[in-house]
Enzyme design. Structure first.
Site, PDB file in Angstrom:
ATOM      1  CD  GLU A  72      -1.820  -2.357   1.598  1.00 54.29           C
ATOM      2  OE1 GLU A  72      -0.640  -2.628   1.933  1.00 54.29           O
ATOM      3  OE2 GLU A  72      -2.745  -3.184   1.669  1.00 54.29           O
ATOM      4  CD  GLN A 135      -7.468  -7.773   7.189  1.00 59.43           C
ATOM      5  OE1 GLN A 135      -8.345  -7.556   6.365  1.00 59.43           O
ATOM      6  NE2 GLN A 135      -6.249  -8.202   6.838  1.00 59.43           N
ATOM      7  CG  MET A 495      21.507  13.719   5.262  1.00 61.27           C
ATOM      8  SD  MET A 495      22.701  14.913   4.614  1.00 61.27           S
ATOM      9  CE  MET A 495      21.830  15.554   3.183  1.00 61.27           C
TER      10      MET A 495
END
Lengths: 584, 171
Positions: A72, A135, A495
């Site tokens: 997702e 869920q 970084m």
């Protein structure tokens, strides 16, 4: 009394009656899909699951192009890339519970960078909401602080209105993500078209101001006219409003130098003679000095983010500030503003350009800045042993002619891309600015490519960020989406490592990742062409071949591990206190 | 400094959560909050008292609240001429022999006894928050068993002072 005779009569009459009154009954899912079509949605990014089974069934019967991401998060970042490049809302569907929670990073990212998204999540049936059902997740509660607005559909009658409002809110004013949570029983409930009255969007609490206040415009033009060292700071608001022409006109008519925020890149041609480069933490010396020295700072559609301003007390100390923003809450939030203008950037610029004013005399100011640019350009020290990431980006720029759509994650590669990939065109720069999301760039490139099939899309990503959403290679394999994935591979979190070098005495805690997959083989596993680059010479030839191909490719570009991004504004210091401004 | 903010909202589920969530996200400290229906159907009004450091912060708070889709109107009415009321219920230990003494204390506050037990009395007192504070302070020595306050609700008076300072956003 119901006799047999009467019943017979009724039966024979019935077909005629139904012909006169055809009752159209669709369920919630069918209404949703049709509403998406009515909204002009071309593509949906999503992933099915239990609570959205009815919606996916409706999609099967009444198809809209659906991109099945493999996670997702991939779906929503792709939708963000689509939204950024097309200007249209990105549409996402995910199931309840884990499907919905997997969207949270992308929703927050879109909120921070003002990207229009309409996100549909399934929810467990209303009869079990609140019982910790299978869920079930309180996605309304979870996303309340990270959406522009969210809705749970509690009555099938509300569904058409909510969808309309969701698209309206997402794509007007300061854009942002809107989430619509649809309980499963609503998705299968029958909807009575006849009883439904189609309403116009009526939101008394949402009336964005788009037209500027005339008095404030007058003040602004006077300030511009009388300025000696004016500077324009253009942010993403220019791009969202489509105000590039007006911006260019303002810059050129009055000869005002201009700088960009990270997200504003592309609002003016990267090689425009009055463009000073990006400002901020890793901006150019010239841009940051211009902010520090200017006597008038005209901010159009930027929000004075901390990565731009550095220490606020030392920010633009000599400047009168004009701030044009569609969101009144951004004005005065971080930087005191003398002339606030709440408006759409395009409307405000049009109004500014209408005013006949004497242009400020800026020749000396421009000459001074050009001198600074000559003295302190972006720099790196060439290394015979290694390919430098900056060189790689310069070659990508040369090969693509500055015309590609470039997407990035967050980190060193992002800053180098911002510094060295100067953009010819607006809406060709897709990066995670506010949230700084690793794993954003690659799926965003997929969305961008779907929005602009004819453009060349290059995802410049780091080796670590890429591995956060690498599963979306499946989409390149399946749909042959010709995205060019360039991994600037420094075997670690560049970084993070740079900050550890600078602020933690080179204690590289968990930031070096020498063990990694063979990215070329990984590409091949997905039936994609993979390349590896180790040297400058290889970079020249491989980029030439790979970036110009019509196929999806993945390029593992090995770059110098310990290279740092310079110049840099150390957090807590002012923009004028930049370090690493020169390699000399 | 304390500020009194009134917020008119569309009465939808989750709107209270939205407003308090926003205050939490931006680290505003809510002292009290009240909500109820208004004269308009489907509209509710919240009154809250917040503690903020400076004017810029309160301006930011007002603007952030105004951005909410369900929020119709936000007012910082602190510097206006306002009426403000709060109600408190105070259960005090009060054996019969001191009740007349108690009565003389509560009388100036126009508090009323609304429940009486063998050794305890529950008083109801209404007024602005300062008055309620004063009442509680006076009653405290007798032994408060239970105390509950509604939080303040307020609106602006019909007649305003001529010069009420305004926030820069409203100018």
């Amino acid at each position: 009394m119901n006799t047999g005779g009467q019943a017979m009569q009724e039966l024979t009459e019935m077909p005629a009656e139904t012909e006169v009154q055809p009752k159209q009954l669709n369920d919630g899912s069918a209404v949703l899909i049709q509403a998406l079509k009515d909204q002009g949605v071309e593509v949906i990014f999503g992933y099915p699951g239990g609570a959205v089974l009815p919606i996916y069934d409706a999609l099967y019967k009444n198809p809209i192009s659906h991109i099945l991401a493999r996670h997702e998060q991939g779906a929503i970042h792709a939708a963000e890339g689509y939204a950024r490049v097309s200007g249209k809302p990105g549409v996402v569907i995910a199931t309840s519970g884990p499907g919905a929670t997997n969207l949270v990073t992308g929703i927050t990212d879109a909120m921070m960078d003002s990207l229009p998204l309409v996100v549909f999540t399934g929810q467990v049936g209303q009869e079990v909401i609140g019982t910790d059902a299978f869920q079930e997740a309180d996605i309304i509660g979870i996303t309340q602080p990270i959406t522009k607005h969210n809705y749970q559909v509690n009555d099938i009658k509300e569904l058409p209105r909510i969808i309309k409002e969701a698209f309206h809110i997402a794509s007007t004013g300061r854009r942002g993500p809107v989430l619509v949570d649809i309980p499963k029983n609503i998705a299968v409930e029958l909807f009575d078209e006849e009883e439904h009255v189609d309403e116009e969007v009526n939101l008394p609490g949402y009336q964005p101001t788009t037209r500027p206040n005339f008095l404030q415009i007058q003040k602004a033009v006077q300030a511009i006219s009388s300025a000696k060292k004016p500077l324009i700071l253009a942010g993403a608001g220019i791009l969202h409003a489509g105000a590039m022409e007006e911006l260019k006109e303002l810059v050129e008519r009055h000869r005002i130098p201009i700088t960009n925020t990270l997200l504003g890149l592309g609002s003016i041609h990267g090689e425009h003679e009055l463009f000073l480069g990006m400002a901020g933490m890793h901006g150019t010396y010239t841009a940051n000095m211009a902010i520090t020295e200017c006597d008038l700072l005209v901010n159009i559609g930027a929000r004075f983010d901390d990565r731009l301003t550095g220490n606020l007390n030392l920010f633009a100390p000599n400047a009168k500030v004009v701030h044009i923003d569609i969101d009144p809450a951004e004005i005065g939030k971080n930087v005191p503003t003398e002339i606030p203008i709440v408006a759409d950037a395009k409307e405000a610029l049009k109004e500014l350009l209408k005013q006949e004013i004497a242009s400020p005399v800026t020749a000396d100011w421009i000459a001074h800045l050009k001198e600074a640019h000559k003295e302190y350009p972006l720099w790196y020290v060439e290394d015979k042993e290694h390919l430098l990431p900056q060189q790689a980006i310069q070659i990508i720029h040369r090969v693509t002619g500055g015309d590609a759509i470039v997407t990035t994650d967050v980190g060193q590669h992002q800053m180098w891309a911002a510094q060295y990939y100067s953009l010819n065109n607006p809406d060709h720069w897709v990066t995670s600015g506010g949230l700084g999301t690793m794993g954003f760039g690659f799926p965003a490139a997929i969305g961008a490519q779907l929005a602009k099939p004819k453009e060349r899309v290059v995802a410049i990503v780091g080796d670590a960020g890429f591995q956060m959403t690498a599963q979306e290679l499946s989409l390149l394999q399946e749909l042959r989406i010709p995205v060019k994935v360039v991994i600037l591979n420094n075997e670690g979190l560049g970084m993070v490592r740079q900050w550890q070098e600078t602020f933690y005495e080179e204690r590289y805690s968990q930031s070096l990742i020498p063990v990694q997959p063979d990215f070329v083989k990984l590409a091949e596993a997905y039936d994609l062409k993979g390349y590896r680059i180790n040297t400058l010479e290889e970079a020249e030839s491989v980029f030439q071949e790979a970036l110009l191909s019509d196929e999806p490719v993945l390029i593992d570009c090995r770059v110098k591990q310990l290279e740092n991004v310079y110049p840099m504004v150390v957090p807590g210091t002012g923009l004028h206190e930049m370090i690493g401004v020169s390699g000399k | 400094m304390k500020r009194v903010i009134t917020v008119t909202v569309i009465n939808q589920s989750g709107v209270l959560n939205r407003v308090t969530g926003l205050l939490m996200k931006r680290q505003f400290n809510i002292e009290s909050i009240t909500v109820g229906h208004t004269e308009q159907v489907g509209m509710s009004k919240m009154t809250f008292i917040v503690n903020v450091e400076d004017e810029r912060k309160i301006e930011q708070l007002v603007k952030q609240l105004q951005k909410q889709i369900d929020v119709i109107k936000v007012d910082d009415i602190t510097d206006k001429s306002i009426v403000m009321r709060e109600l408190a219920l105070v259960k005090v230990i009060s054996p019969p022999h001191i009740r007349s003494e108690m009565n003389s204390i509560i009388e100036p506050f126009r508090a009323t006894a609304i429940d009486i037990g063998k050794n305890v009395v529950t008083y109801q007192v209404t007024g602005n928050p300062e008055k309620i504070e004063a009442f509680i302070d006076l009653i405290k020595p007798y032994g408060i068993k239970e105390l509950t306050r509604t939080g303040a609700t307020a609106f602006v008076r019909e007649t305003q002072k001529v010069h009420s300072p305004q926030l820069s956003i409203l100018k």
